[in-house]
Design a protein around this motif. Structure first.
Motif: not given
Length: 107
Positions: A17-18, A20-21, A82-84
């Motif tokens: 998940i983190d 991911g872009r 961006d995963g955040q």
């Protein structure tokens, strides 16, 4: 990829998940949860306008992804970039409940 009707067949890891872009919407819930069912039309309508990946993860006791995001109520919907984590909504019932996501996309 946009709105996902079904929960993922395999729970992704937090690292996946983190990684991911771009923008993605992560939803934690359960198929038998009435609050989750009630939120689906609102989420679908929002994703029809703001097309982005929708990761629908079945949550429950001992499920690591939900615990890593400190999910306590369903559905919990988290907007990531961006995963955040950028924004979070718990138990959305109407379009107004998702306004925080629209503000985050503009910011």
């Amino acid at each position: 990829m946009s709105y996902s009707r079904d929960y993922a067949s395999q729970e992704p890891s937090r690292a996946d998940i983190d990684a991911g872009r771009g923008w993605q919407l992560v939803e934690f819930g359960a198929p038998w949860c009435p609050h989750c069912s009630a939120a689906q039309s609102v989420l679908k309508d929002w994703l029809d306008v703001h097309e982005m990946p929708h990761l629908k993860i079945e949550d429950g006791k001992g499920r690591p992804a939900g615990r890593s995001f400190k999910v306590t109520l369903w559905p919990t919907v988290i907007l990531l970039r961006d995963g955040q984590e950028v924004a979070r909504v718990v138990r959305p019932r109407g379009d107004g409940d998702l306004a925080v996501f629209g503000h985050a996309l503009q910011g």
